[in-house]
Write a protein that holds these residues in place. Structure first.
Motif, PDB file in Angstrom:
ATOM      1  N   ARG A   1       4.137  -9.486  -4.774  1.00  0.00           N
ATOM      2  CA  ARG A   1       5.447  -9.162  -4.200  1.00  0.00           C
ATOM      3  C   ARG A   1       6.033  -8.014  -4.987  1.00  0.00           C
ATOM      4  O   ARG A   1       5.979  -7.998  -6.213  1.00  0.00           O
ATOM      5  CB  ARG A   1       6.371 -10.364  -4.272  1.00  0.00           C
ATOM      6  CG  ARG A   1       5.860 -11.479  -3.365  1.00  0.00           C
ATOM      7  CD  ARG A   1       6.853 -12.468  -3.030  1.00  0.00           C
ATOM      8  NE  ARG A   1       7.952 -11.877  -2.299  1.00  0.00           N
ATOM      9  CZ  ARG A   1       8.816 -12.606  -1.619  1.00  0.00           C
ATOM     10  NH1 ARG A   1       8.682 -13.884  -1.588  1.00  0.00           N
ATOM     11  NH2 ARG A   1       9.811 -12.054  -0.987  1.00  0.00           N
TER      12      ARG A   1
ATOM     13  N   SER B   1       4.624   0.123   1.316  1.00  0.00           N
ATOM     14  CA  SER B   1       4.197  -1.101   1.978  1.00  0.00           C
ATOM     15  C   SER B   1       2.845  -0.901   2.662  1.00  0.00           C
ATOM     16  O   SER B   1       1.962  -1.766   2.575  1.00  0.00           O
ATOM     17  CB  SER B   1       5.248  -1.535   3.001  1.00  0.00           C
ATOM     18  OG  SER B   1       4.779  -2.603   3.774  1.00  0.00           O
TER      19      SER B   1
ATOM     20  N   GLU C   1       1.416  -5.023   2.208  1.00  0.00           N
ATOM     21  CA  GLU C   1       2.348  -6.159   2.156  1.00  0.00           C
ATOM     22  C   GLU C   1       3.778  -5.657   2.374  1.00  0.00           C
ATOM     23  O   GLU C   1       4.104  -4.548   1.971  1.00  0.00           O
ATOM     24  CB  GLU C   1       2.301  -6.843   0.779  1.00  0.00           C
ATOM     25  CG  GLU C   1       0.989  -7.476   0.433  1.00  0.00           C
ATOM     26  CD  GLU C   1       0.702  -8.733   1.242  1.00  0.00           C
ATOM     27  OE1 GLU C   1       1.663  -9.372   1.704  1.00  0.00           O
ATOM     28  OE2 GLU C   1      -0.481  -9.052   1.405  1.00  0.00           O
ATOM     29  N   PRO C   2       4.636  -6.483   2.968  1.00  0.00           N
ATOM     30  CA  PRO C   2       6.049  -6.106   3.063  1.00  0.00           C
ATOM     31  C   PRO C   2       6.683  -6.049   1.672  1.00  0.00           C
ATOM     32  O   PRO C   2       6.232  -6.722   0.744  1.00  0.00           O
ATOM     33  CB  PRO C   2       6.677  -7.228   3.886  1.00  0.00           C
ATOM     34  CG  PRO C   2       5.553  -7.982   4.485  1.00  0.00           C
ATOM     35  CD  PRO C   2       4.354  -7.739   3.628  1.00  0.00           C
TER      36      PRO C   2
ATOM     37  N   ASP D   1      10.289  -6.287  -0.587  1.00  0.00           N
ATOM     38  CA  ASP D   1      11.669  -6.760  -0.614  1.00  0.00           C
ATOM     39  C   ASP D   1      12.561  -5.627  -1.110  1.00  0.00           C
ATOM     40  O   ASP D   1      12.128  -4.770  -1.887  1.00  0.00           O
ATOM     41  CB  ASP D   1      11.811  -7.968  -1.538  1.00  0.00           C
ATOM     42  CG  ASP D   1      11.034  -9.177  -1.040  1.00  0.00           C
ATOM     43  OD1 ASP D   1      10.811  -9.292   0.187  1.00  0.00           O
ATOM     44  OD2 ASP D   1      10.653 -10.010  -1.875  1.00  0.00           O
TER      45      ASP D   1
ATOM     46  N   GLU E   1      16.012  -5.884   7.657  1.00  0.00           N
ATOM     47  CA  GLU E   1      14.988  -6.930   7.724  1.00  0.00           C
ATOM     48  C   GLU E   1      14.216  -6.929   9.043  1.00  0.00           C
ATOM     49  O   GLU E   1      13.182  -7.580   9.148  1.00  0.00           O
ATOM     50  CB  GLU E   1      15.616  -8.301   7.477  1.00  0.00           C
ATOM     51  CG  GLU E   1      15.981  -8.509   6.028  1.00  0.00           C
ATOM     52  CD  GLU E   1      16.631  -9.842   5.761  1.00  0.00           C
ATOM     53  OE1 GLU E   1      17.188 -10.456   6.699  1.00  0.00           O
ATOM     54  OE2 GLU E   1      16.590 -10.269   4.593  1.00  0.00           O
TER      55      GLU E   1
ATOM     56  N   TYR F   1       7.910  -3.595   7.573  1.00  0.00           N
ATOM     57  CA  TYR F   1       7.486  -3.310   6.197  1.00  0.00           C
ATOM     58  C   TYR F   1       8.456  -3.872   5.165  1.00  0.00           C
ATOM     59  O   TYR F   1       8.239  -3.731   3.963  1.00  0.00           O
ATOM     60  CB  TYR F   1       7.294  -1.806   5.990  1.00  0.00           C
ATOM     61  CG  TYR F   1       8.480  -0.972   6.404  1.00  0.00           C
ATOM     62  CD1 TYR F   1       9.495  -0.689   5.510  1.00  0.00           C
ATOM     63  CD2 TYR F   1       8.583  -0.480   7.696  1.00  0.00           C
ATOM     64  CE1 TYR F   1      10.589   0.066   5.882  1.00  0.00           C
ATOM     65  CE2 TYR F   1       9.665   0.276   8.087  1.00  0.00           C
ATOM     66  CZ  TYR F   1      10.660   0.543   7.178  1.00  0.00           C
ATOM     67  OH  TYR F   1      11.743   1.295   7.549  1.00  0.00           O
ATOM     68  N   ILE F   2       9.512  -4.529   5.623  1.00  0.00           N
ATOM     69  CA  ILE F   2      10.482  -5.157   4.727  1.00  0.00           C
ATOM     70  C   ILE F   2      10.284  -6.670   4.763  1.00  0.00           C
ATOM     71  O   ILE F   2      10.229  -7.274   5.833  1.00  0.00           O
ATOM     72  CB  ILE F   2      11.932  -4.819   5.140  1.00  0.00           C
ATOM     73  CG1 ILE F   2      12.209  -3.322   5.019  1.00  0.00           C
ATOM     74  CG2 ILE F   2      12.933  -5.635   4.331  1.00  0.00           C
ATOM     75  CD1 ILE F   2      12.257  -2.789   3.602  1.00  0.00           C
ATOM     76  N   GLY F   3      10.181  -7.266   3.578  1.00  0.00           N
ATOM     77  CA  GLY F   3      10.115  -8.719   3.493  1.00  0.00           C
ATOM     78  C   GLY F   3      11.511  -9.293   3.608  1.00  0.00           C
ATOM     79  O   GLY F   3      11.894  -9.851   4.625  1.00  0.00           O
ATOM     80  N   ARG F   4      12.296  -9.114   2.560  1.00  0.00           N
ATOM     81  CA  ARG F   4      13.686  -9.574   2.541  1.00  0.00           C
ATOM     82  C   ARG F   4      14.571  -8.441   2.072  1.00  0.00           C
ATOM     83  O   ARG F   4      14.161  -7.611   1.265  1.00  0.00           O
ATOM     84  CB  ARG F   4      13.858 -10.744   1.571  1.00  0.00           C
ATOM     85  CG  ARG F   4      13.130 -11.984   1.959  1.00  0.00           C
ATOM     86  CD  ARG F   4      13.384 -13.149   1.023  1.00  0.00           C
ATOM     87  NE  ARG F   4      13.863 -12.721  -0.293  1.00  0.00           N
ATOM     88  CZ  ARG F   4      14.383 -13.522  -1.214  1.00  0.00           C
ATOM     89  NH1 ARG F   4      14.484 -14.793  -0.973  1.00  0.00           N
ATOM     90  NH2 ARG F   4      14.776 -13.076  -2.368  1.00  0.00           N
TER      91      ARG F   4
END
Length: 78
Positions: free
Chosen positions: A2, A25, A30-31, A33, A48, A52-55
């Motif tokens: 992460r 990303s 992986e996305p 944050d 969000e 490409y954005i997780g949180r």
């Protein structure tokens, strides 16, 4: 893995940072944050939505300062 990207800017600056976050990303697969300052939490739901954005997290203790010069520096008197 992460990754947390932080960005100290305001609304426009944050949006300008998104292409770099997207590229990172894609590189890692992986996305990512994103941590932004609390006054701009209203944009988190929009950010969000990007794949490409997780949180998107708005830190309640992170404040910004208005130190950049305002343009134009003197008001138009016409």
């Amino acid at each position: 893995m992460r990754i947390l990207a932080t960005f100290p800017g305001k609304f426009g600056d944050t949006l300008w940072a998104l292409p770099s976050i997207r590229a990172l990303s894609r590189r890692i697969g992986e996305p990512i944050d994103l941590l932004i300052a609390a006054p701009f939490n209203s944009i988190c739901s929009l950010i969000e939505q990007q794949p490409y954005i997780g949180r998107c997290i708005a830190d309640p203790q992170w404040e910004t300062q208005d130190t950049a010069p305002i343009s134009p520096r003197t008001p138009d008197r016409s």
